[in-house]
Design a protein around this motif. Structure first.
Motif, PDB file in Angstrom:
ATOM      1  N   SER A   1       0.807  -1.225   0.000  1.00 26.24           N
ATOM      2  CA  SER A   1       0.000   0.000   0.000  1.00 26.24           C
ATOM      3  C   SER A   1       0.838   1.271   0.000  1.00 26.24           C
ATOM      4  O   SER A   1       0.300   2.360  -0.217  1.00 26.24           O
ATOM      5  CB  SER A   1      -0.951  -0.002   1.203  1.00 26.24           C
ATOM      6  OG  SER A   1      -1.881  -1.059   1.099  1.00 26.24           O
ATOM      7  N   PHE A   2       2.133   1.164   0.221  1.00 25.34           N
ATOM      8  CA  PHE A   2       2.999   2.328   0.047  1.00 25.34           C
ATOM      9  C   PHE A   2       3.130   2.694  -1.432  1.00 25.34           C
ATOM     10  O   PHE A   2       3.323   3.865  -1.775  1.00 25.34           O
ATOM     11  CB  PHE A   2       4.407   2.032   0.600  1.00 25.34           C
ATOM     12  CG  PHE A   2       4.523   2.210   2.086  1.00 25.34           C
ATOM     13  CD1 PHE A   2       4.462   3.467   2.662  1.00 25.34           C
ATOM     14  CD2 PHE A   2       4.699   1.107   2.908  1.00 25.34           C
ATOM     15  CE1 PHE A   2       4.571   3.627   4.034  1.00 25.34           C
ATOM     16  CE2 PHE A   2       4.814   1.261   4.286  1.00 25.34           C
ATOM     17  CZ  PHE A   2       4.749   2.523   4.845  1.00 25.34           C
TER      18      PHE A   2
ATOM     19  N   GLY B   1      -9.141  -4.847  -8.276  1.00 23.74           N
ATOM     20  CA  GLY B   1      -9.831  -3.798  -9.012  1.00 23.74           C
ATOM     21  C   GLY B   1     -10.596  -2.888  -8.074  1.00 23.74           C
ATOM     22  O   GLY B   1     -10.688  -1.682  -8.287  1.00 23.74           O
ATOM     23  N   GLY B   2     -11.149  -3.483  -7.002  1.00 22.93           N
ATOM     24  CA  GLY B   2     -11.812  -2.670  -5.989  1.00 22.93           C
ATOM     25  C   GLY B   2     -10.839  -1.784  -5.227  1.00 22.93           C
ATOM     26  O   GLY B   2     -11.147  -0.639  -4.912  1.00 22.93           O
ATOM     27  N   VAL B   3      -9.633  -2.335  -4.964  1.00 23.21           N
ATOM     28  CA  VAL B   3      -8.601  -1.529  -4.298  1.00 23.21           C
ATOM     29  C   VAL B   3      -8.184  -0.375  -5.206  1.00 23.21           C
ATOM     30  O   VAL B   3      -8.083   0.781  -4.777  1.00 23.21           O
ATOM     31  CB  VAL B   3      -7.377  -2.400  -3.935  1.00 23.21           C
ATOM     32  CG1 VAL B   3      -6.305  -1.548  -3.257  1.00 23.21           C
ATOM     33  CG2 VAL B   3      -7.784  -3.556  -3.027  1.00 23.21           C
ATOM     34  N   TYR B   4      -7.927  -0.706  -6.490  1.00 28.54           N
ATOM     35  CA  TYR B   4      -7.601   0.341  -7.461  1.00 28.54           C
ATOM     36  C   TYR B   4      -8.761   1.328  -7.593  1.00 28.54           C
ATOM     37  O   TYR B   4      -8.560   2.537  -7.700  1.00 28.54           O
ATOM     38  CB  TYR B   4      -7.319  -0.272  -8.832  1.00 28.54           C
ATOM     39  CG  TYR B   4      -6.012  -1.010  -8.964  1.00 28.54           C
ATOM     40  CD1 TYR B   4      -4.933  -0.745  -8.125  1.00 28.54           C
ATOM     41  CD2 TYR B   4      -5.841  -1.979  -9.945  1.00 28.54           C
ATOM     42  CE1 TYR B   4      -3.733  -1.428  -8.264  1.00 28.54           C
ATOM     43  CE2 TYR B   4      -4.642  -2.657 -10.097  1.00 28.54           C
ATOM     44  CZ  TYR B   4      -3.594  -2.381  -9.252  1.00 28.54           C
ATOM     45  OH  TYR B   4      -2.406  -3.048  -9.392  1.00 28.54           O
ATOM     46  N   GLY B   5      -9.992   0.788  -7.630  1.00 21.28           N
ATOM     47  CA  GLY B   5     -11.160   1.637  -7.776  1.00 21.28           C
ATOM     48  C   GLY B   5     -11.293   2.618  -6.627  1.00 21.28           C
ATOM     49  O   GLY B   5     -11.631   3.790  -6.824  1.00 21.28           O
TER      50      GLY B   5
ATOM     51  N   ASN C   1      -7.093 -12.430   1.911  1.00 21.89           N
ATOM     52  CA  ASN C   1      -7.848 -13.390   2.716  1.00 21.89           C
ATOM     53  C   ASN C   1      -9.004 -13.997   1.938  1.00 21.89           C
ATOM     54  O   ASN C   1      -9.299 -15.193   2.059  1.00 21.89           O
ATOM     55  CB  ASN C   1      -8.368 -12.713   3.988  1.00 21.89           C
ATOM     56  CG  ASN C   1      -7.395 -12.809   5.146  1.00 21.89           C
ATOM     57  OD1 ASN C   1      -7.257 -13.851   5.773  1.00 21.89           O
ATOM     58  ND2 ASN C   1      -6.693 -11.723   5.418  1.00 21.89           N
ATOM     59  N   LEU C   2      -9.673 -13.193   1.127  1.00 20.78           N
ATOM     60  CA  LEU C   2     -10.796 -13.700   0.336  1.00 20.78           C
ATOM     61  C   LEU C   2     -10.323 -14.531  -0.850  1.00 20.78           C
ATOM     62  O   LEU C   2     -11.035 -15.424  -1.309  1.00 20.78           O
ATOM     63  CB  LEU C   2     -11.656 -12.529  -0.155  1.00 20.78           C
ATOM     64  CG  LEU C   2     -12.429 -11.778   0.940  1.00 20.78           C
ATOM     65  CD1 LEU C   2     -13.088 -10.528   0.370  1.00 20.78           C
ATOM     66  CD2 LEU C   2     -13.491 -12.685   1.566  1.00 20.78           C
TER      67      LEU C   2
ATOM     68  N   ARG D   1      -6.316  -4.364   1.101  1.00 19.21           N
ATOM     69  CA  ARG D   1      -5.340  -5.365   0.634  1.00 19.21           C
ATOM     70  C   ARG D   1      -5.405  -6.636   1.490  1.00 19.21           C
ATOM     71  O   ARG D   1      -5.334  -7.753   0.973  1.00 19.21           O
ATOM     72  CB  ARG D   1      -3.932  -4.784   0.707  1.00 19.21           C
ATOM     73  CG  ARG D   1      -3.623  -3.735  -0.323  1.00 19.21           C
ATOM     74  CD  ARG D   1      -3.208  -4.348  -1.628  1.00 19.21           C
ATOM     75  NE  ARG D   1      -3.015  -3.323  -2.640  1.00 19.21           N
ATOM     76  CZ  ARG D   1      -2.969  -3.561  -3.926  1.00 19.21           C
ATOM     77  NH1 ARG D   1      -3.128  -4.808  -4.359  1.00 19.21           N
ATOM     78  NH2 ARG D   1      -2.794  -2.603  -4.793  1.00 19.21           N
ATOM     79  N   ILE D   2      -5.493  -6.466   2.804  1.00 24.14           N
ATOM     80  CA  ILE D   2      -5.558  -7.636   3.690  1.00 24.14           C
ATOM     81  C   ILE D   2      -6.826  -8.433   3.416  1.00 24.14           C
ATOM     82  O   ILE D   2      -6.805  -9.673   3.355  1.00 24.14           O
ATOM     83  CB  ILE D   2      -5.486  -7.189   5.158  1.00 24.14           C
ATOM     84  CG1 ILE D   2      -4.130  -6.538   5.447  1.00 24.14           C
ATOM     85  CG2 ILE D   2      -5.706  -8.373   6.092  1.00 24.14           C
ATOM     86  CD1 ILE D   2      -4.046  -5.854   6.803  1.00 24.14           C
TER      87      ILE D   2
END
Length: 301
Positions: free
Chosen positions: A79-80, A151-155, A128-129, A123-124
């Motif tokens: 995440s950095f 994609g959700g993290v990017y979104g 896990n999922l 991210r965690i």
């Protein structure tokens, strides 16, 4: 799914887990008030038996806790880099973003810092999922599912940046999973190829070119294979990534419309435009996959 031969855990992950185990053991001993266990031994010295005691390391962490520690390490580390790569790609696709960032030095750092904690948690959750899919189906599908979640993290980052930089202020966080089919295809290629084939490339190509098997040579060949596969797979998947980015930064864009929009604005160059940022990010991602995820997904702990 074929069984994967269990190998020794890599040094960074081993050090992280060892440190957490020592810290956990010390906290448990302090909380319980019990002294650490010792191992007694007798040694003969000059005809006399001497009694010696040495502390015994007892690992207090169950396997599940170790897996979670590595997944947290993955989220905190990656995440950095990830939000900055998102911002760089928006800069490559939208001239208005480039102009705004040039006008306000330090804006990129402030924007990414605002969402760092949320990115870590996402991210965690992502890894896990994805892990049950890998365990019960296949690593390829796991990386596809991981791609949808990523994609959700990017979104999350793209929508945050799009609203702050006035690309589309009508976007909401309920739209973070727009373009999921593009994300599924992107990560099956960009992460699946290095994860599944880097060992094969090393054994089939690099070991034949450079047969030396000493520790330094093996390490260089391992990482060279991983980096080479990462670069190739990133460029192969960049078009999918740009199409999803277009959908996430425009609330009214359809799946087919994203492809048409990218072709209209950039021609075929959209297939690789901005890939240099993802090359850097994917190199980092696949290094962290090697350090944090491979011990978990290959059953090394």
């Amino acid at each position: 799914m074929a069984n994967v031969e269990k190998k020794e855990i890599n040094a960074p992950a081993r050090l992280l887990l060892r440190g957490c185990s020592i810290a956990g053991g010390a906290l448990m001993a302090a909380y319980s008030g019990n002294p650490p266990p010792v191992q007694a031994s007798l040694t003969a010295t000059g005809g006399f038996l001497e009694h010696e005691e040495a502390p015994v390391f007892v690992d207090p962490l169950p396997t599940y806790a170790k897996k979670q520690i590595l997944m947290v390490g993955y989220g905190v580390s990656l995440s950095f880099f990830s939000p900055l790569a998102n911002l760089y790609q928006l800069r490559a696709l939208y001239p208005c973003v480039k102009a705004r960032l040039l006008e306000s030095p330090g804006l990129a750092t402030r924007l990414t810092a605002q969402i760092y904690g949320q990115q870590v948690l996402l991210r965690i959750m992502q890894v896990n999922l994805s892990s049950p899919v890998k365990d019960h189906l296949s690593p390829w599908l796991a990386f596809g599912v991981m791609g949808v979640l990523q994609g959700g993290v990017y979104g999350h980052a793209n929508i945050h940046f799009a609203r702050k930089l006035s690309i589309d202020r009508t976007l909401t966080m309920s739209m973070i999973f727009r373009g999921s089919w593009y994300a599924f295809a992107r990560d099956m290629i960009s992460q699946g190829v290095p994860f599944m084939f880097s060992d094969h490339v090393r054994e089939s190509v690099l070991d034949k070119v450079a047969p030396a098997q000493d520790h330094i040579s093996s390490t260089v060949k391992q990482w060279s294979s991983l980096i080479g596969c990462s670069i190739v797979s990133t460029y192969l998947s960049q078009g999918f990534h740009n199409c999803q980015t277009a959908m996430q930064t425009h609330h009214d864009m359809t799946t087919a419309g994203a492809f048409r929009s990218m072709m209209t604005k950039h021609g075929v160059s959209f297939m690789w435009k901005g890939a240099e940022a993802r090359v850097g990010l994917l190199l980092v991602t696949n290094v962290f996959n090697e350090i944090f995820l491979k011990p978990v997904w290959h059953g090394q702990i």
